[in-house]
Design a protein around this motif. Structure first.
Motif, mmCIF file in Angstrom:
data_model
loop_
_atom_site.group_PDB
_atom_site.id
_atom_site.type_symbol
_atom_site.label_atom_id
_atom_site.label_comp_id
_atom_site.label_asym_id
_atom_site.label_seq_id
_atom_site.Cartn_x
_atom_site.Cartn_y
_atom_site.Cartn_z
ATOM 1 N N ARG A 186 -121.527 1.660 34.542
ATOM 2 C CA ARG A 186 -121.303 1.779 35.982
ATOM 3 C C ARG A 186 -121.402 0.411 36.671
ATOM 4 N N ILE A 187 -122.372 -0.411 36.247
ATOM 5 C CA ILE A 187 -122.518 -1.741 36.854
ATOM 6 C C ILE A 187 -121.304 -2.608 36.522
ATOM 7 N N GLU A 188 -120.717 -2.406 35.348
ATOM 8 C CA GLU A 188 -119.538 -3.197 34.977
ATOM 9 C C GLU A 188 -118.386 -2.989 35.954
ATOM 10 N N SER A 189 -118.303 -1.814 36.544
ATOM 11 C CA SER A 189 -117.229 -1.526 37.498
ATOM 12 C C SER A 189 -117.703 -1.666 38.946
ATOM 13 N N LEU A 190 -118.848 -2.338 39.146
ATOM 14 C CA LEU A 190 -119.408 -2.474 40.486
ATOM 15 C C LEU A 190 -118.483 -3.266 41.397
ATOM 16 N N GLY A 191 -118.238 -2.750 42.589
ATOM 17 C CA GLY A 191 -117.400 -3.426 43.576
ATOM 18 C C GLY A 191 -117.820 -3.030 44.977
ATOM 19 N N PRO A 192 -117.235 -3.647 45.996
ATOM 20 C CA PRO A 192 -117.610 -3.343 47.387
ATOM 21 C C PRO A 192 -117.302 -1.890 47.747
ATOM 22 N N TYR A 193 -118.137 -1.296 48.563
ATOM 23 C CA TYR A 193 -117.883 0.056 49.059
ATOM 24 C C TYR A 193 -116.842 -0.007 50.168
ATOM 25 N N PRO A 194 -116.041 1.023 50.307
ATOM 26 C CA PRO A 194 -114.961 0.971 51.311
ATOM 27 C C PRO A 194 -115.445 1.060 52.749
ATOM 28 N N THR A 195 -116.627 1.688 52.976
ATOM 29 C CA THR A 195 -117.118 1.834 54.345
ATOM 30 C C THR A 195 -118.556 1.340 54.443
#
Length: 774
Positions: A25-34
């Motif tokens: 899950r951390i590997e795909s960590l990115g900014p949240y949309p809101t």
């Protein structure tokens, strides 16, 4: 993200994950949309951090990524024994996480964490089914089915017989054997026979040694049994396959629920990784803002050593939207630029940032970055061209909610044209309304920031004395290149330095002088501020010190008061017991014709008055101390050592003879306290006991509480005793019975109540109590 080195930060966070689910899950960590989603994530990480500080990491033992196995079982596939064991461990691990949070949330509020793990499905029956089939080593147990148990028993028995036959042959054919051992070749048990004696041992040859000196023969005596063993092994494999298919079907029934568990546990483990990283980096939870305002306090780049990195503080988006940073190379301009971008990205991903508590981060729709030299020989791109291509792409997509970071804006070309382009680009970004932080060497941009209300200058500090950057970011102060000053300190001839200064335009010199004066004023202001902070801290320290001392004194005073009150109560209780003994003795003497009852009552009341009140103050004990010259024969005094009142009969200097009831004793003048003066007139008073006009034969306490009624009853019985009344009535009414029961319990232990009965006919019945006084 790679330009800001977020990938490196993400890898560090990933290293704190406890299981493969969280790592993925951390590997795909990115900014949240809101901003709402990012804020919820930060709150959850904050909860997990408080949990870790108090209880340590959650128990993730046994949790692995079994999603592929669950999907295989869900479509009817057969899982291996080891896969089934992994599923059982996964079920147990999920239950352990849920129970850990459930027990700890009673003492530590964990709303987000409990909301997430409370929905974990507990497939306990599936786990039991698997563990009854597969052992801890991942092998199907004999007890998995009666058929498997029978097959394995028969196979073991045959193998035992074969070994017994071969062991007998080891002894009888020893001279033919290369070594006296039983060897396994394929699935057959063989004897290692010397090649020259191979015809002496009848049987089937299965193998030769590498040297050819040894031949491995399966003796004919064991061949039939070995064949049956192989047949049983095949039957055993078919039975195991059937058992695994059955248990895989059980897993398939709960595969969807367990897949949801895997998703939940991956989220929870990601929270664990983020909070553990925050603890390691001493990071704080940022405050996300939706109005494009940044206020970073003591922020540092997360990839720099936190022990030596110089923190920076900056504001953006409130009073100004464009921050132009100038200063010498290697001074820390680019690091400051990356720090703002990277910390913004981390906050939008729901991660804590290495900054002081309360630091604010603007939530933006995108971050545009132009940092570094992207020149390319293949594409014939120069430094200037690579920067321009990036900036052109930025201008096509940027919005008012974007953050733009530009390093060395306008560099790589003619300074005059580069500065003009830089100003034009900044004007365009200002028109869009986004937030911009840019670094530059151009003096024209310093003037632009002075004249543009939406922009402000900033610089990285450089120490001319040591020729080293301090890496401090100074808002509101334009930077200087310091090139001439550095050359002079490095030994460049003075005449050359002077010619260099002469070449500079008058405007450049004025700007340089103005900047120098601003820096000097800033340093003086910082020195004064530091002194004021030290004085404030010292005042606060002194205040806390005196507050602590005052609190300590208050506690000591309170303890002393309590101790004194307890000691006084103990002394009075002891005196009361002694006085009661004395009264009993006096009463015995009275029966023989001595003391009067009212004197005994007065003695007991005087002793009761000595008991301290709840506030620690003693009850009044007369009219207070008087001049010792007023103590004369006939006066009433209190003997403090005995706690009783008596009449002074004689006074001889500092010695008094005092009559205490039937006792006459000598006491020291310092041991007595004046109560009242002697009576001036003496009247003959009849000693006949009778009922005074104000003395009633009944006491009405209806409507009173038990606590208020008991003192009245006590006084009433004393008065009855003094006046010789042997039978009185206490009217308490019936009501709920609480007052009646309280009165009768009190009378049961009262020394003046010889006995008591409910009122008879005409006396109030159960609403009154008739008391016999003695």
């Amino acid at each position: 993200m790679s330009i800001l080195e977020f990938d490196t930060v993400r890898a560090r966070i990933r290293s704190f994950a406890q299981c493969s689910l969280g790592k993925q899950r951390i590997e795909s960590l990115g900014p949240y949309p809101t901003i709402g989603e990012a804020t919820l994530e930060l709150n959850a990480v904050d909860e997990m951090l408080r949990y870790i500080y108090r209880y340590g990491t959650l128990p993730y033992g046994g949790i692995t990524d079994v999603r592929s196995q669950l999907k295989k079982a869900g479509i009817g596939g057969v899982l291996s024994a080891s896969d089934l064991l992994a599923v059982a461990e996964f079920i147990r691990g999920g239950r352990s996480v849920r129970e850990a949070v459930q027990t700890k949330q009673e003492n530590l509020p964990l709303p987000s964490l409990w909301s997430k793990v409370s929905g974990l499905f507990d497939a306990r029956q599936t786990e039991i089914e698997i563990r009854q089939t597969i052992d801890e080593d991942g092998l199907v147990m004999d007890s998995a089915s009666p058929q498997l148990h029978r097959l394995r028993q028969e196979r073991r028995e045959l193998e035992r017989r074969v070994r017994q036959v071969l062991e007998n042959m080891l002894r009888t054919h020893q001279k033919y054997l290369q070594d006296p051992v039983i060897a396994m070749r394929g699935s057959s048990l063989c004897l290692p026979v010397r090649v020259e004696y191979k015809n002496q041992v009848p049987g089937a040859i299965h193998d030769y040694s590498a040297s050819g000196a040894t031949v491995f023969i399966e003796p004919r005596a064991a061949m039939e049994a070995n064949l049956r063993v192989r047949e049983l092994a095949l039957e055993e494999e078919r039975e195991i396959e059937r058992i695994l298919q059955r248990v895989s079907g059980v897993v398939a029934l709960v595969s969807d629920s367990l897949l949801e568990n895997a998703e939940v546990l991956s989220v929870v483990d990601a929270w664990t990784a983020k909070s553990a990283y925050a603890k390691s980096e001493k990071a704080e939870c940022p405050v996300l803002r939706d109005d494009g305002v940044w206020n970073l306090v003591q922020a540092r780049h997360p990839l720099l050593d936190k022990e030596v990195a110089v923190p920076i503080s900056l504001e953006l988006g409130n009073q100004y939207r464009l921050l132009l940073v100038t200063g010498p190379n290697t001074g820390g301009k680019t690091v400051a630029l990356k720090t703002l971008g990277l910390l913004t990205l981390m906050a939008m991903c729901g991660c804590f940032i290495p900054a002081a508590s309360g630091s604010e981060v603007g939530f933006c729709d995108d971050i545009f970055v132009d940092i570094g030299d992207e020149q390319s020989i293949e594409q014939s791109l120069s430094t200037f061209s690579s920067h321009m291509r990036t900036i052109v792409a930025t201008l096509e997509k940027v919005s008012k909610d974007s953050l733009v970071l530009l390093d060395e804006l306008g560099a790589g070309t003619d300074p005059t044209e580069g500065a003009a382009l830089a100003i034009a680009i900044l004007d365009e970004l200002k028109f869009v309304g986004c937030r911009v932080m840019a670094t530059t060497h151009y003096a024209q941009l310093k003037g632009y920031a002075f004249g543009e209300p939406a922009a402000i200058n900033a610089s990285v500090e450089f120490d001319i004395e040591t020729l080293r950057p301090t890496y401090r970011l100074l808002i509101g102060v334009p930077g200087r290149s310091n090139a001439i000053a550095i050359a002079s300190r490095l030994g460049l001839h003075g005449s050359i330095v002077d010619r260099a200064r002469a070449v500079m335009t008058h405007g450049d010199i004025r700007i340089d002088e103005l900047t120098a004066r601003m820096e000097e004023a800033r340093k003086q202001a910082e020195d004064e501020r530091d002194k004021a902070e030290l004085a404030s801290k010292e005042a606060e320290r002194l205040r806390e010190e005196w507050r602590t001392k005052w609190s300590t004194l208050e506690e000591q005073s309170s303890r002393l008061r309590e101790s004194a009150q307890h000691e006084a109560s103990r002394i009075v209780e002891t005196a009361t017991r002694e006085a009661n003994k004395l009264i009993d003795e006096l009463r015995k003497l009275q029966k023989a014709g001595g003391a009067k009852d009212h004197e005994l009552v007065n003695i007991r009341k005087g002793i009761e008055e000595l008991r301290p009140t709840a506030s620690g103050e003693a009850r009044p004990r007369g009219r207070g101390p008087k001049d010792v010259r007023e103590i004369a024969p006939g006066a009433t005094v209190r003997v403090n050592s005995l706690g009783q009142n008596g009449e002074v009969l004689e006074k001889d200097g500092a010695t008094l003879v005092v009559q205490l009831g039937l006792l006459r004793t000598k006491v020291d003048l310092s041991d007595v306290e004046f109560v009242r003066a002697p009576k001036t007139e003496t009247k003959n008073v009849s000693t006949r006991r009778g009922v005074p006009r104000e003395m009633k034969l009944s006491l009405d306490i209806r409507g009173e509480t038990v606590d208020d009624a008991l003192p009245q009853i006590d006084k009433y019985l004393d008065d009855a005793l003094v006046n010789g009344i042997e039978r009185v009535t206490i009217i308490h009414g019936k009501g709920t019975g609480a007052l009646r029961d309280g009165v009768r319990r009190y009378l049961a232990r009262h020394p003046r109540a010889a006995s008591f009965l409910p009122g008879g006919p005409g006396e109030g019945g159960d609403g009154a109590t008739v008391v016999t006084v003695h």
